[in-house]
Scaffold this motif. Structure first.
Motif, PDB file in Angstrom:
ATOM      1  N   PRO A  60      34.772  44.790   0.424  1.00 42.58           N
ATOM      2  CA  PRO A  60      34.716  43.902   1.560  1.00 42.58           C
ATOM      3  C   PRO A  60      34.392  42.562   1.299  1.00 42.58           C
ATOM      4  O   PRO A  60      34.721  41.808   1.707  1.00 42.58           O
ATOM      5  N   ILE A  61      33.322  42.520   0.166  1.00 40.13           N
ATOM      6  CA  ILE A  61      32.924  41.212  -0.108  1.00 40.13           C
ATOM      7  C   ILE A  61      33.969  40.245  -0.826  1.00 40.13           C
ATOM      8  O   ILE A  61      34.398  39.122  -0.351  1.00 40.13           O
ATOM      9  N   GLN A  62      34.660  40.880  -1.695  1.00 44.10           N
ATOM     10  CA  GLN A  62      35.805  40.423  -2.483  1.00 44.10           C
ATOM     11  C   GLN A  62      36.903  40.145  -1.702  1.00 44.10           C
ATOM     12  O   GLN A  62      37.412  39.099  -1.573  1.00 44.10           O
ATOM     13  N   THR A  63      37.212  41.116  -0.633  1.00 37.52           N
ATOM     14  CA  THR A  63      38.279  40.507   0.016  1.00 37.52           C
ATOM     15  C   THR A  63      38.117  39.572   1.347  1.00 37.52           C
ATOM     16  O   THR A  63      38.971  38.691   1.581  1.00 37.52           O
ATOM     17  N   GLY A  64      36.774  39.714   1.768  1.00 37.19           N
ATOM     18  CA  GLY A  64      36.241  38.315   2.725  1.00 37.19           C
ATOM     19  C   GLY A  64      36.449  37.265   1.959  1.00 37.19           C
ATOM     20  O   GLY A  64      36.938  36.139   2.623  1.00 37.19           O
ATOM     21  N   LEU A  65      35.960  37.017   0.861  1.00 40.42           N
ATOM     22  CA  LEU A  65      36.015  35.845   0.228  1.00 40.42           C
ATOM     23  C   LEU A  65      37.605  35.181  -0.246  1.00 40.42           C
ATOM     24  O   LEU A  65      37.850  33.919  -0.039  1.00 40.42           O
ATOM     25  N   ALA A  66      38.264  36.196  -0.387  1.00 48.28           N
ATOM     26  CA  ALA A  66      39.758  36.074  -0.762  1.00 48.28           C
ATOM     27  C   ALA A  66      40.411  35.367   0.285  1.00 48.28           C
ATOM     28  O   ALA A  66      41.331  34.679   0.378  1.00 48.28           O
ATOM     29  N   LEU A  67      40.246  36.083   1.679  1.00 53.02           N
ATOM     30  CA  LEU A  67      40.680  35.548   2.850  1.00 53.02           C
ATOM     31  C   LEU A  67      40.285  34.141   3.172  1.00 53.02           C
ATOM     32  O   LEU A  67      41.231  33.308   3.492  1.00 53.02           O
ATOM     33  N   TRP A  68      38.924  33.756   3.001  1.00 46.31           N
ATOM     34  CA  TRP A  68      38.541  32.651   3.241  1.00 46.31           C
ATOM     35  C   TRP A  68      39.083  31.392   2.368  1.00 46.31           C
ATOM     36  O   TRP A  68      38.996  30.220   2.498  1.00 46.31           O
ATOM     37  N   LYS A  69      39.529  31.752   1.271  1.00 49.23           N
ATOM     38  CA  LYS A  69      40.131  30.704   0.232  1.00 49.23           C
ATOM     39  C   LYS A  69      41.544  30.182   0.770  1.00 49.23           C
ATOM     40  O   LYS A  69      41.911  29.233   0.423  1.00 49.23           O
ATOM     41  N   SER A  70      42.036  30.822   1.850  1.00 48.19           N
ATOM     42  CA  SER A  70      42.967  30.307   2.186  1.00 48.19           C
ATOM     43  C   SER A  70      42.766  29.560   3.372  1.00 48.19           C
ATOM     44  O   SER A  70      42.096  29.634   4.385  1.00 48.19           O
ATOM     45  N   LYS A  71      43.253  28.316   3.282  1.00 46.03           N
ATOM     46  CA  LYS A  71      42.897  27.053   4.417  1.00 46.03           C
ATOM     47  C   LYS A  71      43.617  27.575   5.697  1.00 46.03           C
ATOM     48  O   LYS A  71      42.812  27.328   6.869  1.00 46.03           O
ATOM     49  N   TRP A  72      44.677  28.205   5.798  1.00 45.99           N
ATOM     50  CA  TRP A  72      45.135  28.771   7.029  1.00 45.99           C
ATOM     51  C   TRP A  72      44.309  29.667   7.692  1.00 45.99           C
ATOM     52  O   TRP A  72      44.057  29.537   8.997  1.00 45.99           O
ATOM     53  N   PHE A  73      43.936  30.753   6.879  1.00 46.29           N
ATOM     54  CA  PHE A  73      42.802  31.782   7.438  1.00 46.29           C
ATOM     55  C   PHE A  73      41.511  31.196   7.834  1.00 46.29           C
ATOM     56  O   PHE A  73      41.017  31.678   9.003  1.00 46.29           O
TER      57      PHE A  73
END
Length: 294
Positions: A38-51
């Motif tokens: 979950p933490i790795q996934t959450g950080l990866a999502l936030w790296k997208s400027k659109w997300f």
């Protein structure tokens, strides 16, 4: 005050739908959501400027939603949000360049009109209706959590694989609804002079975190319009039912009102069947993501 609540609900609808479309684009630029990390996934999502932009816009919408629920009956707020579902198609088509088919337009319009009728047929409310019974609230929220789990399991089954996006979207919508009902309960506690440190706040936080991950995965699995609309519809239906069952919003008792609400419910069910894009042998249906999950 109720008119001010309606204004906040309109702003919430606009921000929520715009935020979902931003998140859809961002989620399909990010790695596939993995519940085991979950933490790795959450950080990866936030790296997208659109997300990230979608989350910020969505958070603003949540603030407007909370303010609306604080000063207006929950069912009244939900009918305004229901009409906002049609904004998904308008924004998707005009701003994001996502093709919306006639079938999906029909589903969105049926959804908006059906949800609106459900509430319009109710007697007029004159207060915020924030009082509740703990047993009723606990049973209602527990039932929603169980139903959300069934939607998730249905999407994992081989027969439901082609509907995984919509089913996960429905699960996310149910969880968003759980959060909204818990927030409404908290406003009732505060109005009664109680503390904000209640079990309902914890429930709202946990439900919103789960909904965050499930919603992101649903946006990776399904088309933008269908998933966003189903998520919003599920959350709206929960809000309407929560207002009636938990907070005692007035319900129609005359023949005309009962008929209108029955027809409205049938419209929402039919719309749910129309929203998923038709399956084709050549590729994804109308409204499917332009890019796949990484």
């Amino acid at each position: 005050m109720i008119q001010l609540g309606i204004a906040f609900a309109l702003l919430s609808a606009l921000a929520a739908n715009l935020g979902f479309l931003y998140k859809h684009r961002g989620a399909n630029e990010a790695p596939t959501v993995d519940a085991r990390h979950p933490i790795q996934t959450g950080l990866a999502l936030w790296k997208s400027k659109w997300f990230a932009a979608g989350m910020l816009v969505g958070a603003l919408g949540w603030v407007f939603h909370t303010l609306a629920m604080w000063i207006a009956p929950m069912s009244v707020v939900q009918v305004v949000l229901a009409g906002g579902i049609v904004l998904v198609a308008v924004l998707a088509d005009r701003v994001f360049g996502i093709t919306v088919g006639r079938r999906q337009w029909a589903g969105l319009i049926l959804t908006g009109v059906g949800l609106a009728l459900l509430v319009v047929a109710m007697p007029a409310a004159t207060s915020a209706h924030s009082a509740f019974r703990v047993t009723a609230l606990a049973a209602f929220e527990g039932g929603l959590l169980a139903l959300g789990l069934l939607c998730i399991l249905g999407g994992q089954h081989e027969r439901g694989a082609h509907l995984r996006g919509p089913l996960l979207g429905a699960a996310a919508g149910l969880l968003f609804g759980v959060c909204n009902v818990a927030v409404k309960a908290t406003t009732g506690v505060l109005d009664a002079g109680g503390s904000i440190l209640t079990p309902w706040v914890l429930l709202a936080v946990c439900a919103s975190v789960l909904a965050y991950f499930i919603s992101a995965r649903s946006l990776q699995e399904g088309g933008a319009v269908e998933v966003i609309a189903i998520t919003a519809t599920a959350a709206n239906v929960v809000g309407i039912l929560g207002g009636l069952i938990v907070f005692g919003d007035p319900i129609a008792t005359n023949t005309v009102g009962i008929i209108l609400q029955t027809v409205a419910f049938a419209m929402v069910v039919l719309a749910a069947a129309l929203l998923p894009a038709p399956r084709t042998a050549s590729g994804p249906g109308v409204g499917a993501p332009a890019t796949g999950a990484a």
